[in-house]
Design a protein around this motif. Structure first.
Motif, PDB file in Angstrom:
ATOM      1  N   TYR A   8       0.848  -1.191   0.000  1.00  0.00           N
ATOM      2  CA  TYR A   8       0.000   0.000   0.000  1.00  0.00           C
ATOM      3  C   TYR A   8       0.881   1.238   0.000  1.00  0.00           C
ATOM      4  O   TYR A   8       1.778   1.362   0.846  1.00  0.00           O
ATOM      5  N   ARG A  10       0.599   5.377  -0.002  1.00  0.00           N
ATOM      6  CA  ARG A  10      -0.255   6.563   0.078  1.00  0.00           C
ATOM      7  C   ARG A  10       0.475   7.688  -0.658  1.00  0.00           C
ATOM      8  O   ARG A  10       1.403   8.295  -0.104  1.00  0.00           O
ATOM      9  N   LEU A  31      -6.205   3.392  -6.067  1.00  0.00           N
ATOM     10  CA  LEU A  31      -7.336   3.366  -5.132  1.00  0.00           C
ATOM     11  C   LEU A  31      -7.809   4.801  -4.896  1.00  0.00           C
ATOM     12  O   LEU A  31      -7.090   5.622  -4.352  1.00  0.00           O
ATOM     13  N   ALA A  32      -9.023   5.102  -5.349  1.00  0.00           N
ATOM     14  CA  ALA A  32      -9.607   6.421  -5.073  1.00  0.00           C
ATOM     15  C   ALA A  32     -10.730   6.205  -4.067  1.00  0.00           C
ATOM     16  O   ALA A  32     -10.473   5.885  -2.911  1.00  0.00           O
ATOM     17  N   GLY A  34     -12.782   3.728  -4.005  1.00  0.00           N
ATOM     18  CA  GLY A  34     -12.784   2.303  -3.675  1.00  0.00           C
ATOM     19  C   GLY A  34     -14.131   1.606  -3.796  1.00  0.00           C
ATOM     20  O   GLY A  34     -14.247   0.427  -3.485  1.00  0.00           O
ATOM     21  N   GLN A  35     -15.144   2.320  -4.272  1.00  0.00           N
ATOM     22  CA  GLN A  35     -16.483   1.727  -4.249  1.00  0.00           C
ATOM     23  C   GLN A  35     -16.686   0.666  -5.329  1.00  0.00           C
ATOM     24  O   GLN A  35     -17.601  -0.154  -5.239  1.00  0.00           O
ATOM     25  N   MET A  38     -12.791  -1.959  -4.275  1.00  0.00           N
ATOM     26  CA  MET A  38     -12.776  -2.787  -3.063  1.00  0.00           C
ATOM     27  C   MET A  38     -13.610  -4.071  -3.213  1.00  0.00           C
ATOM     28  O   MET A  38     -13.151  -5.144  -2.791  1.00  0.00           O
ATOM     29  N   ASP A  53      -2.877   4.621  -3.220  1.00  0.00           N
ATOM     30  CA  ASP A  53      -3.989   5.403  -2.675  1.00  0.00           C
ATOM     31  C   ASP A  53      -3.777   6.882  -3.028  1.00  0.00           C
ATOM     32  O   ASP A  53      -2.804   7.497  -2.593  1.00  0.00           O
ATOM     33  N   ASN A  55      -6.088   9.270  -2.391  1.00  0.00           N
ATOM     34  CA  ASN A  55      -7.045  10.095  -1.644  1.00  0.00           C
ATOM     35  C   ASN A  55      -6.447  11.314  -0.952  1.00  0.00           C
ATOM     36  O   ASN A  55      -7.149  12.285  -0.706  1.00  0.00           O
TER      37      ASN A  55
END
Lengths: 272, 155
Positions: A8, A10, A31-32, A34-35, A38, A53, A55
Motif C-alpha cells: 500500500y 499513500r 485506489l480512489a 474504492g467503491q 474494493m 492510494d 485520496n
C-alpha cells in the motif's frame, strides 16, 4: 471474502502516484473512492501487487468553473457533486449514483476511469463531450471522453497513468432519465441529453460496452423532429444484449421510453 | 502498517496489514463487534459507519485509509449510562428489528439521514435506507421507527 495481500502506497502527489504505478510494472492499481475496486479485491477478481492510494493528494478535489462548464478534480466525491450548483445536469446524475454511503466515498475520477457503461458519469461525460485530463510519466495529456472509453470497463489509460480531472462543458438545456429495478442499482438503461453550443447530444448507458451516442437520433433532434421519432431512432441505433437483468429487446424498448423522458421537459421546443 | 483514528471519541492506534478493512479493524482489532459484516462487498449496508461525519461502508474502506479520521459506530449511540438513543428506542417500540443483524447499519444510516434532514417523509426514509438490506422485517417497522425518531428528535 477478504482481499489478497498487497503493498500500500499513500501517494502524496500526482508525480509520486504515477512513479509508483510505473514501478509496479502493470501490477499496480489506483485506489480512489474504492467503491468499485474494493468489491473487486474482496471477490479476488483482481489481485494487484501494489495499491496506490490517491485520496490524500492535495488539490485533486477542486470544482472549478470553466467557460460556463465545470472542471472536476479526480477526487470530487459524488455526494459533493450532487449538491454543487455549477452544473445542474451533473448534480442530477450524481444523485442517481448508488446510495448515500457510496456517494460519500465514490469519486469522479474513479467513475470515469472505471468506465462502467451502466454508470452515470460516463454517460453524462459522453453526452457533454467531456474532456478527461490524464497524468503519466511523460507529462499531461487529455482526451475526449468518447475516445477515452474503449470498451466495457476499458479505457485508453495506460498502466502508469492517472486521471487527474474531468472537464464537463455547460449544457444550455439538458435532461437525465434512468431506469433501474431498485433504487441505487446500476441503471438497466440511462439516458443523458444535453444541448451544447446549440446542438443536442444524446448518450445512452446500459445498452453497449461504452455509452452509446445515437447519431441519427441526434440529427433528427437537431433538425426539429418530434420526440417519438427521435426516441424510435435512438432505439433502432442501440444493440443491447440479453443478460440476467433484461433481454436486449426490453432494453431497446426502454431506450425509446427513457429518451422520451430525458427530452420530455424540452418537448415543445425540441419539436418546434 | 500503523493507523491512528478515533472511534466514538476514543483514540486508537493499530498496526494492521494494509488489506485489513475498516470493518475488520473495528471488529477484530478493537473488539467493537457492533458493526456487522454481511456481504463484505458493499451491497448489504450492515457495516455502515460514519467517517468524519459521513456514512461509509466499512467493508469498502481500508483501515489504513481511516488514519487521522473520526469514526462513529453503533456503540457510540447509547449514552454512557446505557440510555438508548431515540432511534434505538424507536426501533424497539416499532418492531424495527427481528434478528438484529442489519440493525447497526440501519441505525447509522438513519443517524446520518436525520442529521441532514430533520423531517424526512416516508418516501425519503425508504430512499435513504434502500442501501441497507433487511431480511426479517419487511422494512415497514424500520420506516415507522425512523419516522417516529425524527419526530422525537425534532419536535
Amino acid at each position: 471474502m477478504k482481499p489478497a495481500p498487497f503493498d500500500y502506497v499513500r501517494a502524496g502527489s500526482v508525480d509520486e502516484a504515477v512513479r509508483t504505478l510505473a514501478e509496479a510494472g502493470g501490477e499496480g492499481k489506483v485506489l480512489a473512492g474504492g467503491q468499485s475496486l474494493m468489491p473487486v479485491l474482496a471477490l479476488r477478481m483482481a489481485r494487484p501487487r501494489v495499491l496506490v492510494d490517491v485520496n490524500r493528494i492535495p488539490g485533486l478535489a477542486t470544482i472549478t468553473p470553466v467557460d460556463g462548464g465545470v472542471r472536476l478534480g479526480a477526487l470530487v466525491r459524488h455526494a459533493r457533486l450532487a449538491t454543487q450548483q455549477n452544473h445542474p445536469l451533473l448534480a442530477e446524475a450524481a444523485r442517481w449514483i448508488g446510495h448515500t454511503a457510496i456517494r460519500t466515498r465514490g469519486t469522479t475520477g474513479g467513475s470515469i476511469a472505471h468506465a462502467d457503461p451502466s454508470a452515470e458519469l460516463p454517460v453524462v461525460a459522453a453526452a457533454l463531450g467531456a474532456t478527461v485530463h490524464i497524468a503519466g510519466p511523460g507529462g499531461q495529456r487529455s482526451e475526449v471522453a468518447t475516445d477515452f472509453f474503449a470498451g466495457p470497463l476499458e479505457t485508453t489509460l495506460a498502466e502508469d497513468e492517472l486521471v487527474t480531472a474531468v472537464e464537463f462543458p455547460a449544457a444550455e438545456r439538458w435532461g437525465f432519465a434512468e431506469f433501474s429495478r431498485r433504487h441505487g442499482d446500476f441503471g438497466l438503461v440511462l439516458v443523458a441529453a444535453a444541448q451544447v453550443d446549440g446542438r443536442w447530444r444524446l448518450a445512452i448507458g446500459g445498452v453497449g460496452g461504452v455509452p452509446v451516442r445515437p447519431t441519427e437520433a441526434e440529427q433528427l433532434l437537431n433538425d426539429g423532429a418530434g420526440i417519438d421519432a427521435v426516441a424510435a431512432a435512438a432505439a433502432a441505433e442501440v444493440r443491447p444484449q440479453d443478460d440476467i437483468h433484461a433481454s436486449g429487446d426490453y432494453r431497446r424498448a426502454m431506450t425509446a421510453e427513457f429518451v422520451r423522458r430525458a427530452l420530455a421537459p424540452h418537448g415543445k421546443r425540441a419539436a418546434a | 502498517m500503523r493507523a491512528e483514528f478515533t472511534v466514538n471519541g476514543t483514540r486508537h492506534e493499530i498496526d494492521v496489514e494494509p488489506r485489513r478493512t475498516l470493518a475488520d479493524a473495528l471488529r477484530e482489532d478493537l473488539g467493537l463487534t457492533g458493526t456487522h459484516l454481511g456481504c463484505e462487498h458493499g451491497v448489504c449496508g450492515a457495516c455502515t459507519v460514519l467517517v468524519d461525519g459521513g456514512p461509509v461502508r466499512a467493508c469498502l474502506m481500508l483501515a489504513v485509509q481511516a488514519d487521522g479520521c473520526s469514526v462513529s459506530t453503533v456503540e457510540g449511540l447509547a449514552g454512557d449510562d446505557g440510555t438508548l438513543h431515540p432511534l434505538q428506542e424507536a426501533f424497539c417500540t416499532h418492531h424495527g428489528l427481528q434478528c438484529g443483524f442489519c440493525t447497526p447499519g440501519m441505525l447509522m444510516t438513519a443517524v446520518d439521514l436525520l442529521d441532514r434532514e430533520p423531517a424526512p417523509d416516508r418516501e425519503r426514509i425508504r430512499e435513504e435506507l434502500s442501501g441497507n438490506i433487511c431480511r426479517c422485517t419487511g422494512y415497514t417497522g424500520i420506516v415507522d421507527a425512523v419516522e417516529a425518531a425524527a419526530r422525537e428528535l425534532n419536535p
